[in-house]
Design a protein around this motif. Structure first.
Motif, PDB file in Angstrom:
ATOM      1  N   UNK A  75       0.830  -1.208   0.000  1.00 60.50           N
ATOM      2  CA  UNK A  75       0.000   0.000   0.000  1.00 60.50           C
ATOM      3  C   UNK A  75       0.861   1.254   0.000  1.00 60.50           C
ATOM      4  N   UNK A  76       1.973   1.222   0.716  1.00 63.20           N
ATOM      5  CA  UNK A  76       2.866   2.379   0.768  1.00 63.20           C
ATOM      6  C   UNK A  76       3.478   2.690  -0.592  1.00 63.20           C
ATOM      7  N   UNK A  77       3.915   1.661  -1.305  1.00 67.34           N
ATOM      8  CA  UNK A  77       4.502   1.855  -2.637  1.00 67.34           C
ATOM      9  C   UNK A  77       3.458   2.386  -3.605  1.00 67.34           C
ATOM     10  N   UNK A  78       2.260   1.817  -3.541  1.00 68.92           N
ATOM     11  CA  UNK A  78       1.174   2.270  -4.407  1.00 68.92           C
ATOM     12  C   UNK A  78       0.846   3.740  -4.130  1.00 68.92           C
ATOM     13  N   UNK A  79       0.791   4.107  -2.850  1.00 67.67           N
ATOM     14  CA  UNK A  79       0.498   5.493  -2.482  1.00 67.67           C
ATOM     15  C   UNK A  79       1.555   6.444  -3.028  1.00 67.67           C
ATOM     16  N   UNK A  80       2.818   6.044  -2.936  1.00 67.83           N
ATOM     17  CA  UNK A  80       3.912   6.887  -3.432  1.00 67.83           C
ATOM     18  C   UNK A  80       3.809   7.117  -4.934  1.00 67.83           C
ATOM     19  N   UNK A  81       3.590   6.053  -5.688  1.00 72.81           N
ATOM     20  CA  UNK A  81       3.527   6.166  -7.144  1.00 72.81           C
ATOM     21  C   UNK A  81       2.327   6.990  -7.610  1.00 72.81           C
ATOM     22  N   UNK A  82       1.176   6.761  -6.985  1.00 73.01           N
ATOM     23  CA  UNK A  82       0.011   7.560  -7.352  1.00 73.01           C
ATOM     24  C   UNK A  82       0.191   9.016  -6.933  1.00 73.01           C
ATOM     25  N   UNK A  83       0.874   9.227  -5.806  1.00 68.25           N
ATOM     26  CA  UNK A  83       1.142  10.597  -5.361  1.00 68.25           C
ATOM     27  C   UNK A  83       2.021  11.349  -6.342  1.00 68.25           C
ATOM     28  N   UNK A 182      -6.377  18.320 -14.437  1.00 66.07           N
ATOM     29  CA  UNK A 182      -6.688  18.635 -13.038  1.00 66.07           C
ATOM     30  C   UNK A 182      -7.577  17.571 -12.405  1.00 66.07           C
ATOM     31  N   UNK A 183      -8.579  17.124 -13.164  1.00 64.77           N
ATOM     32  CA  UNK A 183      -9.445  16.060 -12.654  1.00 64.77           C
ATOM     33  C   UNK A 183      -8.651  14.767 -12.491  1.00 64.77           C
ATOM     34  N   UNK A 184      -7.787  14.471 -13.472  1.00 66.68           N
ATOM     35  CA  UNK A 184      -6.956  13.271 -13.401  1.00 66.68           C
ATOM     36  C   UNK A 184      -6.029  13.327 -12.192  1.00 66.68           C
ATOM     37  N   UNK A 185      -5.423  14.490 -11.991  1.00 68.08           N
ATOM     38  CA  UNK A 185      -4.540  14.654 -10.843  1.00 68.08           C
ATOM     39  C   UNK A 185      -5.281  14.449  -9.536  1.00 68.08           C
ATOM     40  N   UNK A 186      -6.511  14.970  -9.468  1.00 68.46           N
ATOM     41  CA  UNK A 186      -7.314  14.808  -8.260  1.00 68.46           C
ATOM     42  C   UNK A 186      -7.655  13.341  -8.016  1.00 68.46           C
ATOM     43  N   UNK A 187      -7.987  12.619  -9.094  1.00 73.41           N
ATOM     44  CA  UNK A 187      -8.311  11.190  -8.962  1.00 73.41           C
ATOM     45  C   UNK A 187      -7.097  10.410  -8.474  1.00 73.41           C
ATOM     46  N   UNK A 188      -5.926  10.709  -9.068  1.00 71.45           N
ATOM     47  CA  UNK A 188      -4.706  10.039  -8.636  1.00 71.45           C
ATOM     48  C   UNK A 188      -4.401  10.365  -7.173  1.00 71.45           C
ATOM     49  N   UNK A 189      -4.672  11.612  -6.771  1.00 70.92           N
ATOM     50  CA  UNK A 189      -4.432  12.010  -5.383  1.00 70.92           C
ATOM     51  C   UNK A 189      -5.331  11.218  -4.432  1.00 70.92           C
ATOM     52  N   UNK A 190      -6.569  10.976  -4.849  1.00 71.41           N
ATOM     53  CA  UNK A 190      -7.491  10.177  -4.033  1.00 71.41           C
ATOM     54  C   UNK A 190      -6.970   8.750  -3.899  1.00 71.41           C
ATOM     55  N   UNK A 191      -6.518   8.167  -5.030  1.00 70.84           N
ATOM     56  CA  UNK A 191      -5.941   6.818  -4.979  1.00 70.84           C
ATOM     57  C   UNK A 191      -4.752   6.785  -4.017  1.00 70.84           C
ATOM     58  N   UNK A 192      -3.910   7.817  -4.086  1.00 66.34           N
ATOM     59  CA  UNK A 192      -2.733   7.884  -3.223  1.00 66.34           C
ATOM     60  C   UNK A 192      -3.140   7.972  -1.755  1.00 66.34           C
ATOM     61  N   UNK A 193      -4.162   8.785  -1.476  1.00 66.07           N
ATOM     62  CA  UNK A 193      -4.626   8.958  -0.102  1.00 66.07           C
ATOM     63  C   UNK A 193      -5.201   7.662   0.463  1.00 66.07           C
ATOM     64  N   UNK A 194      -5.988   6.963  -0.362  1.00 65.77           N
ATOM     65  CA  UNK A 194      -6.583   5.688   0.080  1.00 65.77           C
ATOM     66  C   UNK A 194      -5.492   4.660   0.372  1.00 65.77           C
ATOM     67  N   UNK A 195      -4.504   4.580  -0.533  1.00 63.04           N
ATOM     68  CA  UNK A 195      -3.416   3.626  -0.326  1.00 63.04           C
ATOM     69  C   UNK A 195      -2.577   3.995   0.895  1.00 63.04           C
ATOM     70  N   UNK A 196      -2.355   5.296   1.108  1.00 59.01           N
ATOM     71  CA  UNK A 196      -1.593   5.746   2.276  1.00 59.01           C
ATOM     72  C   UNK A 196      -2.352   5.397   3.573  1.00 59.01           C
ATOM     73  N   UNK A 197      -3.653   5.571   3.556  1.00 54.58           N
ATOM     74  CA  UNK A 197      -4.474   5.221   4.724  1.00 54.58           C
ATOM     75  C   UNK A 197      -4.367   3.722   5.011  1.00 54.58           C
ATOM     76  N   UNK A 198      -4.404   2.920   3.957  1.00 51.35           N
ATOM     77  CA  UNK A 198      -4.268   1.469   4.140  1.00 51.35           C
ATOM     78  C   UNK A 198      -2.891   1.107   4.685  1.00 51.35           C
ATOM     79  N   UNK A 199      -1.857   1.836   4.222  1.00 50.19           N
ATOM     80  CA  UNK A 199      -0.506   1.565   4.691  1.00 50.19           C
ATOM     81  C   UNK A 199      -0.350   1.914   6.162  1.00 50.19           C
ATOM     82  N   UNK A 200      -0.994   3.010   6.584  1.00 53.16           N
ATOM     83  CA  UNK A 200      -0.876   3.463   7.983  1.00 53.16           C
ATOM     84  C   UNK A 200      -1.724   2.618   8.929  1.00 53.16           C
ATOM     85  N   UNK A 201      -2.970   2.383   8.511  1.00 50.55           N
ATOM     86  CA  UNK A 201      -3.910   1.694   9.400  1.00 50.55           C
ATOM     87  C   UNK A 201      -3.774   0.167   9.315  1.00 50.55           C
ATOM     88  N   UNK A 202      -3.191  -0.306   8.202  1.00 45.89           N
ATOM     89  CA  UNK A 202      -3.017  -1.748   8.045  1.00 45.89           C
ATOM     90  C   UNK A 202      -4.331  -2.438   7.739  1.00 45.89           C
TER      91      UNK A 202
END
Length: 202
Positions: A75-83, A182-202
């Motif tokens: 999840x951390x790697x996915x969050x980084x790449x989408x970010x 801009x919309x694409x960037x926002x969507x990617x940012x959401x994917x990054x945020x979700x993956x980061x949350x999964x990485x933190x919360x497990x």
């Protein structure tokens, strides 16, 4: 008289059906669509297809072992790449250089190699730990036919990617490039945020 169906073909068609249905509303299709609005269709399709091929080989080969990979690390790697993808898209969308923006909109400023590699990286990351990869691993273990399961899963992913590419090109032709970015960037940012949350919360 009933014609017996080979177990391998059952595995192939089952994998195709399961993965196709799982990926239609999934982030894999959305990411492919977003990439197609940013780059030319052909290099995007090539990049995501190669990524799918590698992921299907990994999932089908290792079967259930794939589910033992550390979820937080993936999840951390996915969050980084989408970010990173979100940052680049948003940065370009707000660029002041009109000429650069026009070239980006036409896809002429981006080489085939760069677009294909970017698409490969994004989808390769998106598929790690994804439902489709885990399903491919499970089906491979269930049927004991990794080659046929892998082929079925790969074909399903390619069909989904083809649909996303076609839809993406139609959208790109009707909506201003900077808005798409801009919309694409926002969507990617959401994917990054979700993956980061999964990485933190497990």
């Amino acid at each position: 008289m009933e014609v017996p169906v080979a177990p391998e073909l059952i595995a192939l068609f089952t994998a195709f059906g399961v993965i196709f249905l799982a990926e239609l509303p999934d982030k894999t299709m959305v990411a492919t669509l977003v990439l197609t609005t940013r780059y030319r269709a052909w290099p995007v399709f090539v990049g995501v297809t190669v990524a799918f091929a590698v992921q299907c080989v990994v999932a089908a080969t290792f079967g259930g072992v794939l589910t033992l990979l550390p979820d937080r690390l993936v999840a951390g790697i996915v969050a980084l790449l989408f970010g990173v993808g979100a940052f680049l898209l948003l940065k370009e969308s707000f660029a002041a250089d009109d000429e650069e923006s026009a070239e980006s909109g036409s896809g002429g400023a981006v080489t085939f190699r760069r677009a294909a590699l970017t698409s490969f990286g994004v989808l390769f990351a998106a598929e790690w730990g994804d439902a489709s990869q885990l399903a491919t691993a499970a089906l491979s273990a269930r049927y004991g036919a990794p080659v046929f399961v892998g082929v079925g899963a790969f074909l399903a992913l390619v069909v989904v990617a083809g649909i996303a590419v076609l839809v993406g090109r139609k959208i790109a032709g009707r909506i201003p490039t900077h808005l798409i970015q801009r919309v694409s960037g926002a969507i990617f940012a959401v994917f990054a945020a979700v993956a980061a949350w999964q990485a933190i919360m497990g």
